[in-house]
Design an enzyme around this catalytic site. Structure first.
Site, PDB file in Angstrom:
ATOM      1  N   GLU A   1      19.578  57.739   7.672  1.00 25.57           N
ATOM      2  CA  GLU A   1      20.626  56.809   7.260  1.00 25.57           C
ATOM      3  C   GLU A   1      22.036  57.351   7.505  1.00 25.57           C
ATOM      4  OE1 GLU A   1      18.076  54.550   3.737  1.00 25.57           O
ATOM      5  OE2 GLU A   1      19.392  56.209   3.194  1.00 25.57           O
TER       6      GLU A   1
ATOM      7  N   ASP B   1      11.786  45.856   5.139  1.00 23.22           N
ATOM      8  CA  ASP B   1      10.480  45.324   4.775  1.00 23.22           C
ATOM      9  C   ASP B   1      10.678  44.179   3.794  1.00 23.22           C
ATOM     10  OD1 ASP B   1       9.934  46.404   1.815  1.00 23.22           O
ATOM     11  OD2 ASP B   1      10.892  48.003   2.952  1.00 23.22           O
TER      12      ASP B   1
END
Length: 232
Positions: A13, A200
């Site tokens: 990230e 997701d």
């Protein structure tokens, strides 16, 4: 002078952002490496805080105390709780709250930290606008929405749990750090925004989807952060 703290929970990230910055020094504190330098002509401190709410809160406090940051951006990935948010889309926080705090027996709302007087930690309006404007420019093919981040120390991969987060908290995405970052930023009077790329659907497919899409999702979020610095 503006100094922006940029926090990601995992290496993927923040690694893209660190590769683009002009690094001046690295300070290690609480087992976290705080990379100090400049990114797009802005003073920044970029750090991987680690996964979970305690790590995230500790990280914010160090950014406040040791580096005196003026703004905080939390970049990363999350599971969608909103049917309108698909994998790859971007969620910019309007606010954040803890979904795993329950002191309702004493009359508090679900998710409300006792004695705070509220449960939602509100993101900074100017930072929200900068994130949305930038996303439309650098990720024109992605949908960007402003919504609620709900956080707890669990990876959400169960339909019933997901439905509770939607019904009780009106969450738009679920993850494990945002509310603690928002909470600590609020206590230190530091404006913040949370940016989440959807990796997701936070349901029974999450275990399969997350490893497949997390890297691309994190890259989208990082690209947005790098460009929005010039608008703050």
């Amino acid at each position: 002078m503006k100094r922006v703290g940029i926090i990601g929970a995992m290496d993927l990230e923040v690694e893209q952002l660190k590769s683009q910055m002009t690094l001046e020094r690295v300070v290690t504190k609480a087992s976290m490496d705080f990379c100090v330098g400049r990114l797009n002509e802005t003073e920044v401190v970029i750090v991987r805080c680690g996964i979970g709410k305690v790590n995230a809160a500790l990280c914010v406090q160090i950014l406040a105390d040791l580096f005196e940051v003026t703004h905080i951006i939390n970049t990363g990935v999350a599971g969608s709780l909103n049917a309108a948010l698909d994998i790859g889309d971007i969620l910019v926080s309007k606010d954040a709250l803890h979904h795993d705090i329950d002191v309702t027996i004493f009359g508090y709302q679900p998710g409300e930290v006792p004695q705070m007087g509220f449960r939602e930690f509100k993101a900074d309006d100017d930072m929200i606008d900068a994130a949305v404007t930038t996303c439309k420019k650098v990720n024109p093919n992605l949908q960007v929405r402003v919504g609620r981040v709900v956080s707890g120390d669990q990876f959400i991969s169960d339909k019933e749990v997901k439905q509770r987060l939607i019904t009780v908290f009106e969450g738009d995405c679920a993850e494990m750090e945002g509310a603690s970052i928002a909470h600590a930023a609020y206590l230190n009077d530091i404006p913040f925004v949370i940016i989440r790329a959807i990796s997701d659907k936070a349901d029974d497919s999450a275990e399969m989807d997350y490893p497949t899409f997390e890297k691309a999702a994190a890259a989208h979020s990082a690209a947005l952060v790098a460009h929005m610095l010039t608008l703050l």
